[in-house]
Design a protein around this motif. Structure first.
Motif: not given
Length: 332
Positions: A304-332
């Motif tokens: 909801l908060t404006p400063w997180r809206q861009s990072a939380s876009r669902l069409d950019r899933f890697d960026r959303l995961l990182r915003e949620l605290g995931y380390r996407t460089d170690t996913l695989w």
């Protein structure tokens, strides 16, 4: 007097809960044909299509339906949902997550609406409400990595990893058993016990929130309702009922300020109150198209908060995961 008030509230809560449970319907998508052809989008969509366990199915607003575009009484386009014909709208999107190619299997469904009721979620009431379910699979092996369930307004997003996500990639503070997401208790990690299991989503009556999500091959002993597949692209170009011969249109507004939002789905209780103010968006809570905002006209943000809206876009899933605290460089 206080005891009497407490007793009345308990009685009311019990009545509301009893009403909310009601009849159950199990919506089952088309069968998966074995063996799975991982190069076929159609096969992937069939084999990972979710089953929906809908409570309160005696009420039409709790039944999954087909989206209908028609000419309204004043000549403009309007949208309604026909609960007599359940449809799951589908598409496959390619994305890069953690440097690897994934397929996003997208499933969209709609209801007549969320009714205005005396409940803690009264403010969600509006027409043509919907849900998105996205199953993220490896492009090369079709291994399921994530299941995401979110309302089509971008609200109440639940991003759940499967057992195939590396533990090193999980947010450091993430529980291993269950997580609380917007008032619902859901599995922290989804177990995929065998290839024949499907994502199964239990839906709360009225609000249509996911109360449980898991991979399963057996479902409650309740009436089974087949659910039809249609392409999501059809929602942007469909016949207009009651229109001129050959007339077609989109269920989404195509002009500012509502471009990309579902016709008839505005929720002023959210958009014109604290939620809209916090989000700096008078259309917060209004269902919308999903995809690149350069094409849809609106960003599908999930925070909801404006400063997180861009990072939380669902069409950019890697960026959303990182915003949620995931380390996407170690996913695989």
């Amino acid at each position: 007097m206080i005891r009497a008030l407490v007793a009345w509230l308990v009685t009311l809560g019990t009545a509301v809960a009893a009403h909310a449970s009601g009849d159950v319907a199990v919506y089952v998508p088309p069968a998966c044909e074995a063996p799975l052809e991982i190069e076929s989008d159609d096969a992937l969509l069939r084999c990972f299509a979710p089953v929906f366990v809908a409570t309160g199915a005696e009420e039409s607003h709790n039944r999954i339906g087909a989206v209908v575009l028609e000419r309204g009484g004043f000549g403009g386009l309007s949208v309604r949902v026909d609960p007599a014909r359940p449809v799951l709208y589908t598409e496959v999107r390619l994305d890069i997550v953690g440097g690897e190619l994934v397929r996003q299997l997208v499933y969209r469904l709609h209801f007549e609406g969320i009714p205005f009721e005396f409940s803690r979620t009264f403010y969600e009431a509006h027409r043509n409400a919907g849900l998105l379910v996205i199953v993220t699979v490896d492009a090369s092996t079709a291994t399921p990595r994530f299941v995401t369930v979110v309302h089509t307004c971008g609200c109440y997003a639940a991003v759940l990893p499967t057992q195939h996500v590396s533990r090193a990639a999980l947010p450091p503070d993430r529980p291993q058993d269950v997580v609380r997401i917007y008032g619902q208790t859901l599995p922290a990690i989804l177990a995929v016990l065998s290839p024949g299991t499907r994502p199964t989503i239990w839906l709360e009556a009225g609000s249509h929130r996911a109360t449980d999500i898991r991979f399963a091959s057996e479902w409650p002993n309740a009436p089974v309702v087949p659910i039809e597949f249609r392409p999501i692209a059809e929602l942007r170009d469909m016949p207009v009922v009651g229109g001129s011969d050959g007339e077609r249109g989109s269920i989404f507004h195509d002009t500012w300020p509502a471009r990309g939002h579902v016709r008839g789905a505005w929720n002023p209780i959210e958009g014109l109150t604290a939620w809209g103010i916090v989000a700096l968006d008078p259309m917060v809570g209004m269902d919308k198209d999903f995809g690149d905002p350069a094409h849809t006209g609106t960003a599908f943000y999930t925070m909801l908060t404006p400063w997180r809206q861009s990072a939380s876009r669902l069409d950019r899933f890697d960026r959303l995961l990182r915003e949620l605290g995931y380390r996407t460089d170690t996913l695989w």
